[in-house]
Design an enzyme around this catalytic site. Structure first.
Site, PDB file in Angstrom:
ATOM      1  CE  LYS A  70      -0.667 -10.712  -0.906  1.00 31.24           C
ATOM      2  NZ  LYS A  70      -0.694  -9.490  -1.699  1.00 31.24           N
ATOM      3  N   GLY A 133       8.738   4.996  -1.620  1.00 31.69           N
ATOM      4  CA  GLY A 133       8.462   3.950  -0.647  1.00 31.69           C
ATOM      5  C   GLY A 133       9.365   2.752  -0.897  1.00 31.69           C
TER       6      GLY A 133
HETATM    7  P1  NAP Z   1       4.696  -1.108   3.981  1.00 28.72           P
HETATM    8  O1  NAP Z   1       5.432  -2.374   3.707  1.00 28.72           O
HETATM    9  O2  NAP Z   1       4.345  -0.775   5.399  1.00 28.72           O
HETATM   10  O3  NAP Z   1       5.567   0.109   3.352  1.00 28.72           O
HETATM   11  C1  NAP Z   1       5.137   1.439   3.476  1.00 28.72           C
HETATM   12  C2  NAP Z   1       6.198   2.368   2.880  1.00 28.72           C
HETATM   13  O4  NAP Z   1       5.671   3.679   2.919  1.00 28.72           O
HETATM   14  C3  NAP Z   1       7.507   2.397   3.649  1.00 28.72           C
HETATM   15  O5  NAP Z   1       8.557   2.525   2.727  1.00 28.72           O
HETATM   16  C4  NAP Z   1       7.371   3.641   4.524  1.00 28.72           C
HETATM   17  O6  NAP Z   1       8.600   4.326   4.752  1.00 28.72           O
HETATM   18  C5  NAP Z   1       6.543   4.547   3.649  1.00 28.72           C
HETATM   19  N1  NAP Z   1       5.744   5.467   4.466  1.00 28.72           N
HETATM   20  C6  NAP Z   1       4.724   5.134   5.300  1.00 28.72           C
HETATM   21  N2  NAP Z   1       4.214   6.264   5.867  1.00 28.72           N
HETATM   22  C7  NAP Z   1       4.949   7.298   5.386  1.00 28.72           C
HETATM   23  C8  NAP Z   1       4.926   8.710   5.609  1.00 28.72           C
HETATM   24  N3  NAP Z   1       4.024   9.263   6.427  1.00 28.72           N
HETATM   25  N4  NAP Z   1       5.825   9.477   4.971  1.00 28.72           N
HETATM   26  C9  NAP Z   1       6.743   8.925   4.137  1.00 28.72           C
HETATM   27  N5  NAP Z   1       6.816   7.604   3.886  1.00 28.72           N
HETATM   28  C10 NAP Z   1       5.932   6.786   4.498  1.00 28.72           C
HETATM   29  O7  NAP Z   1       3.314  -1.080   3.201  1.00 28.72           O
HETATM   30  P2  NAP Z   1       2.960  -1.798   1.791  1.00 28.72           P
HETATM   31  O8  NAP Z   1       2.485  -3.176   2.047  1.00 28.72           O
HETATM   32  O9  NAP Z   1       4.092  -1.599   0.864  1.00 28.72           O
HETATM   33  O10 NAP Z   1       1.666  -0.966   1.335  1.00 28.72           O
HETATM   34  C11 NAP Z   1       1.775   0.415   1.067  1.00 28.72           C
HETATM   35  C12 NAP Z   1       0.462   0.968   0.529  1.00 28.72           C
HETATM   36  O11 NAP Z   1       0.117   0.354  -0.702  1.00 28.72           O
HETATM   37  C13 NAP Z   1      -0.755   0.762   1.449  1.00 28.72           C
HETATM   38  O12 NAP Z   1      -1.493   1.948   1.456  1.00 28.72           O
HETATM   39  C14 NAP Z   1      -1.551  -0.323   0.758  1.00 28.72           C
HETATM   40  O13 NAP Z   1      -2.934  -0.206   0.992  1.00 28.72           O
HETATM   41  C15 NAP Z   1      -1.245  -0.023  -0.706  1.00 28.72           C
HETATM   42  N6  NAP Z   1      -1.374  -1.209  -1.586  1.00 28.72           N
HETATM   43  C16 NAP Z   1      -2.213  -1.109  -2.671  1.00 28.72           C
HETATM   44  C17 NAP Z   1      -2.347  -2.190  -3.515  1.00 28.72           C
HETATM   45  C18 NAP Z   1      -3.274  -2.094  -4.707  1.00 28.72           C
HETATM   46  O14 NAP Z   1      -3.648  -3.144  -5.247  1.00 28.72           O
HETATM   47  N7  NAP Z   1      -3.641  -0.923  -5.169  1.00 28.72           N
HETATM   48  C19 NAP Z   1      -1.627  -3.372  -3.286  1.00 28.72           C
HETATM   49  C20 NAP Z   1      -0.760  -3.417  -2.184  1.00 28.72           C
HETATM   50  C21 NAP Z   1      -0.639  -2.328  -1.332  1.00 28.72           C
HETATM   51  P3  NAP Z   1       9.647   3.923   5.923  1.00 28.72           P
HETATM   52  O15 NAP Z   1      10.401   2.761   5.403  1.00 28.72           O
HETATM   53  O16 NAP Z   1      10.469   5.133   6.069  1.00 28.72           O
HETATM   54  O17 NAP Z   1       8.801   3.586   7.122  1.00 28.72           O
END
Ligand code: NAP
Length: 292
Positions: A70, A133
């Site tokens: 991306k 997040g």
């Molecule tokens: P990412 O870049 O890894 O970011 C994850 C975020 O969540 C970070 O800020 C992390 O906090 C926080 N986090 C993770 N585990 C946690 C916990 N146990 N307690 C508290 N905070 C926590 O991931 P991403 O790419 O943004 O994706 C996040 C989610 O969105 C995934 O589940 C993905 O499947 C979903 N998503 C859905 C769509 C859709 O179309 N519906 C699109 C994109 C993503 P820290 O910074 O403190 O580690």
């Protein structure tokens, strides 16, 4: 029926075999009787340049771009939509052909998908939006929201420093782009209840509650929510996440995570085809392929 006039759309990524987009996009294309087909292409990182050049050579009309390309695809494109440029990620490319020249433009429809999913329930105009997040999805949604007429944006993250740096990046980039918005703040997770008291919309971008950890406790619980809150969990497996259950307990309005996936695809379809997408048909195909 594929014939000599069939146009090609597709998605590039690595891995690609789990993509839901072909089912959703082909259902939409077929229902409108368009002579298009949407295909998955497995593209390794070191073949990205070849893939974009090859797509131009083959006359491909549009591509979705997924992990891990991306951001890396941006240098290969002629133009980038301003919000996609600020987010630093493109998930949709439109190829325009004319006079032997090819012009490519990149968009980010992921965060737009989140916005449109929420707008099914409430207008975001002048609303106070809270994002949990500060990872990749949060970043994209934060920029999209900040450019879409909201009143206030609050970002809370387990690692507070990440929330703070996202806030600072938003403020400095939005000023440069002359978007009239700087009402963005970062808070510690402990401040969530207080922040939610004055919020209209909560978007949880953490993976908490995602399959197989379906019983993990969400950060926001029912006692922190109010009836006028719209709660969007962007996790889409399962559909009824632990956060969605808390929101229903609080009689808050809910927005399911699959809707973001749906509307990013709807927007890509509209960008490529220049016509309204058949939302109901694409939604049914997406739900079928997700098994929900
Ligand atoms: P990412 O870049 O890894 O970011 C994850 C975020 O969540 C970070 O800020 C992390 O906090 C926080 N986090 C993770 N585990 C946690 C916990 N146990 N307690 C508290 N905070 C926590 O991931 P991403 O790419 O943004 O994706 C996040 C989610 O969105 C995934 O589940 C993905 O499947 C979903 N998503 C859905 C769509 C859709 O179309 N519906 C699109 C994109 C993503 P820290 O910074 O403190 O580690």
């Amino acid at each position: 029926m594929i014939d000599g006039k069939t146009n090609i759309l597709g998605v590039i990524g690595d891995p690609i075999e789990h993509t839901f987009s072909p089912a959703m996009q082909n259902a939409g294309l077929q229902s409108l009787g368009l002579n298009y087909v949407y295909l998955p292409f497995h593209v390794k990182g070191n073949r990205l340049s070849d893939a974009i050049g090859g797509a131009k050579g083959l006359g491909i009309k549009g591509l979705n771009v997924t992990i891990p390309h991306k951001s890396n695809v941006i240098p290969f494109l002629d133009d980038i939509d301003p919000i996609a440029r600020m987010i630093g990620a493109v998930n949709t490319i439109k190829f325009d052909y004319g006079d032997g020249e090819v012009f490519t433009k990149g968009f980010n429809t992921d965060a737009y998908g989140c916005l449109r999913a929420i707008e099914e329930k409430t207008s975001i105009k002048d609303k106070k939006v809270t994002i949990l997040g500060a990872g990749g999805a949060s970043r994209a949604i934060a920029f999209q929201m900040a450019c879409s007429g909201i009143d206030e944006l609050s970002i809370l993250n387990r690692n507070y420093e990440k929330a703070k740096s996202l806030k600072e990046e938003l403020r400095s980039n939005l000023n440069k782009q002359e978007y009239d918005f700087n009402n963005v703040n970062a808070y510690e997770i402990d401040d969530l209840k207080r922040v939610l008291d004055s919020s209209d919309i909560l978007i949880d971008t953490t993976p908490i509650g995602m399959y197989p950890n379906v019983n993990d406790k969400p950060i926001a619980s029912a006692d922190m929510m109010h009836e006028d809150l719209v709660v969007n969990d962007i996790v889409y497996t399962p559909m009824e996440t632990s956060l969605i259950k808390e929101a229903k307990k609080a009689n808050a309005e809910v927005v399911y995570g699959y809707k973001m996936l749906l509307y990013q695809g709807i927007r890509s379809f509209e960008i490529w085809l220049g016509k309204e997408a058949p939302v109901n048909i694409m939604e049914k195909a997406l739900l079928d392929v997700l098994g929900i």
